[in-house]
Design a protein around this motif. Structure first.
Motif, PDB file in Angstrom:
ATOM      1  N   GLY A   1      28.916  24.672  43.946  1.00 41.52           N
ATOM      2  CA  GLY A   1      29.935  23.840  43.300  1.00 41.52           C
ATOM      3  C   GLY A   1      29.395  23.109  42.087  1.00 41.52           C
ATOM      4  N   ALA A   2      28.075  22.919  42.051  1.00 41.96           N
ATOM      5  CA  ALA A   2      27.460  22.251  40.904  1.00 41.96           C
ATOM      6  C   ALA A   2      27.051  23.269  39.837  1.00 41.96           C
ATOM      7  CB  ALA A   2      26.235  21.453  41.359  1.00 41.96           C
TER       8      ALA A   2
ATOM      9  N   GLU B   1      37.025  27.870  38.221  1.00 41.40           N
ATOM     10  CA  GLU B   1      37.565  29.160  37.759  1.00 41.40           C
ATOM     11  C   GLU B   1      36.558  30.289  38.010  1.00 41.40           C
ATOM     12  OE1 GLU B   1      39.168  31.164  33.623  1.00 41.40           O
ATOM     13  OE2 GLU B   1      38.448  29.096  33.620  1.00 41.40           O
ATOM     14  N   ARG B   2      35.276  30.021  37.704  1.00 46.66           N
ATOM     15  CA  ARG B   2      34.260  31.053  37.897  1.00 46.66           C
ATOM     16  C   ARG B   2      34.025  31.311  39.383  1.00 46.66           C
ATOM     17  NH1 ARG B   2      30.882  34.301  34.835  1.00 46.66           N
ATOM     18  NH2 ARG B   2      32.808  34.368  33.671  1.00 46.66           N
ATOM     19  N   LEU B   3      34.086  30.274  40.209  1.00 44.22           N
ATOM     20  CA  LEU B   3      33.922  30.469  41.661  1.00 44.22           C
ATOM     21  C   LEU B   3      35.037  31.352  42.202  1.00 44.22           C
ATOM     22  CD1 LEU B   3      32.827  26.883  42.755  1.00 44.22           C
ATOM     23  CD2 LEU B   3      31.448  28.972  42.863  1.00 44.22           C
ATOM     24  N   ARG B   4      36.256  31.103  41.694  1.00 41.44           N
ATOM     25  CA  ARG B   4      37.403  31.914  42.128  1.00 41.44           C
ATOM     26  C   ARG B   4      37.176  33.377  41.728  1.00 41.44           C
ATOM     27  NH1 ARG B   4      42.780  33.197  42.172  1.00 41.44           N
ATOM     28  NH2 ARG B   4      43.790  32.105  43.878  1.00 41.44           N
ATOM     29  N   GLN B   5      36.652  33.590  40.510  1.00 39.96           N
ATOM     30  CA  GLN B   5      36.388  34.961  40.052  1.00 39.96           C
ATOM     31  C   GLN B   5      35.331  35.639  40.908  1.00 39.96           C
ATOM     32  OE1 GLN B   5      35.374  34.290  35.942  1.00 39.96           O
ATOM     33  NE2 GLN B   5      37.360  35.033  35.224  1.00 39.96           N
ATOM     34  N   TRP B   6      34.327  34.877  41.343  1.00 43.98           N
ATOM     35  CA  TRP B   6      33.304  35.454  42.235  1.00 43.98           C
ATOM     36  C   TRP B   6      33.973  36.015  43.485  1.00 43.98           C
ATOM     37  CZ3 TRP B   6      28.627  37.240  41.831  1.00 43.98           C
ATOM     38  CH2 TRP B   6      27.714  36.701  40.916  1.00 43.98           C
ATOM     39  N   VAL B   7      34.951  35.268  44.009  1.00 45.09           N
ATOM     40  CA  VAL B   7      35.577  35.679  45.273  1.00 45.09           C
ATOM     41  C   VAL B   7      36.607  36.792  45.028  1.00 45.09           C
ATOM     42  CG1 VAL B   7      36.869  34.888  47.293  1.00 45.09           C
ATOM     43  CG2 VAL B   7      35.177  33.381  46.237  1.00 45.09           C
ATOM     44  N   VAL B   8      37.422  36.649  43.990  1.00 43.69           N
ATOM     45  CA  VAL B   8      38.488  37.634  43.729  1.00 43.69           C
ATOM     46  C   VAL B   8      37.888  38.993  43.391  1.00 43.69           C
ATOM     47  CG1 VAL B   8      40.349  38.265  42.151  1.00 43.69           C
ATOM     48  CG2 VAL B   8      40.197  35.937  43.024  1.00 43.69           C
ATOM     49  N   ASP B   9      37.048  39.047  42.394  1.00 38.07           N
ATOM     50  CA  ASP B   9      36.438  40.313  41.974  1.00 38.07           C
ATOM     51  C   ASP B   9      35.373  40.041  40.904  1.00 38.07           C
ATOM     52  OD1 ASP B   9      35.746  42.852  41.286  1.00 38.07           O
ATOM     53  OD2 ASP B   9      37.785  43.577  40.978  1.00 38.07           O
TER      54      ASP B   9
ATOM     55  N   GLN C   1      44.258  31.843  50.773  1.00 40.20           N
ATOM     56  CA  GLN C   1      42.922  31.802  51.386  1.00 40.20           C
ATOM     57  C   GLN C   1      41.843  31.730  50.312  1.00 40.20           C
ATOM     58  OE1 GLN C   1      43.466  35.367  53.712  1.00 40.20           O
ATOM     59  NE2 GLN C   1      43.739  34.217  55.610  1.00 40.20           N
ATOM     60  N   ILE C   2      42.060  32.445  49.198  1.00 41.03           N
ATOM     61  CA  ILE C   2      41.088  32.415  48.104  1.00 41.03           C
ATOM     62  C   ILE C   2      41.031  31.014  47.485  1.00 41.03           C
ATOM     63  CG2 ILE C   2      40.607  33.296  45.775  1.00 41.03           C
ATOM     64  CD1 ILE C   2      41.634  36.055  46.866  1.00 41.03           C
ATOM     65  N   ASP C   3      42.203  30.358  47.355  1.00 41.72           N
ATOM     66  CA  ASP C   3      42.226  28.971  46.869  1.00 41.72           C
ATOM     67  C   ASP C   3      41.404  28.073  47.787  1.00 41.72           C
ATOM     68  OD1 ASP C   3      43.909  29.675  44.804  1.00 41.72           O
ATOM     69  OD2 ASP C   3      45.742  28.966  45.804  1.00 41.72           O
ATOM     70  N   GLN C   4      41.561  28.282  49.103  1.00 40.94           N
ATOM     71  CA  GLN C   4      40.862  27.432  50.074  1.00 40.94           C
ATOM     72  C   GLN C   4      39.355  27.687  50.042  1.00 40.94           C
ATOM     73  OE1 GLN C   4      43.243  28.736  53.385  1.00 40.94           O
ATOM     74  NE2 GLN C   4      44.654  27.010  53.201  1.00 40.94           N
ATOM     75  N   VAL C   5      38.971  28.959  49.935  1.00 43.53           N
ATOM     76  CA  VAL C   5      37.539  29.287  49.846  1.00 43.53           C
ATOM     77  C   VAL C   5      36.956  28.678  48.572  1.00 43.53           C
ATOM     78  CG1 VAL C   5      35.912  31.193  49.481  1.00 43.53           C
ATOM     79  CG2 VAL C   5      37.641  31.357  51.272  1.00 43.53           C
TER      80      VAL C   5
END
Ligand code: HEC
Length: 123
Positions: free
Chosen positions: A64-65, A70-78, A111-115
């Protein structure tokens, strides 16, 4: 009658409580063998009680630091969208899957928002 300022304070507290809940849900998804199962490849200090953790991917402590939401979401999405040769699996995309186990991505948008909220809270 409630003042304007206290309405705003109430709104902010409400938003903070919602973010907290999203992050808590996200942690459960990260630890769950049926959903994210992120700990088959990653470790996260806060999830020690979830059992054995993986070391194929980097530890998720402090992500998180290191990254924006936005980049964390991209890591999870694809993550292939910004790192084509990555070995991190896509949880929000079916692109490239030849024999998917199910007709939809592994995680829903919610779920992706929550992760993402849980990752952002890992500082
Ligand atoms: C099959 C193993 C595997 C699974 C399952 C997996 N990851 Fe990953 N993940 C990786 C690998 C490998 C990397 C490093 C990829 C790279 O550098 O290209 C990575 C990288 C990441 C990163 C970037 C970390 C950093 O410090 O740069 C994040 C964030 C992340 N994963 C989150 C997750 C989340 C959340 C889940 C579950 C929803 C998950 N991963 C599931 C293998 C996995």
């Amino acid at each position: 009658m409630r003042s304007f300022a206290s309405s705003i304070l109430f709104g902010l507290a409400f938003q903070a409580a919602q973010a907290q809940t999203a992050a808590e849900q996200g942690l459960k998804i990260i630890a769950s063998r049926e959903l994210g199962n992120c700990i088959s490849c990653h470790s996260l200090a806060g999830l020690k009680e979830a059992g054995r953790q993986g070391n194929f991917g980097p530890p998720l402590d402090g992500v998180g630091a290191r990254y924006s939401a936005e980049r964390l979401r991209q890591w999870v999405v694809d993550a292939r969208q910004f790192k084509p040769d990555t070995l991190m699996p896509p949880f929000g995309s079916m692109a490239g899957l030849q024999q998917p186990n199910q007709p939809r991505p592994l995680l829903t948008q919610e779920q992706i928002d929550q992760v993402t909220a849980a990752l952002l809270a890992s500082r």
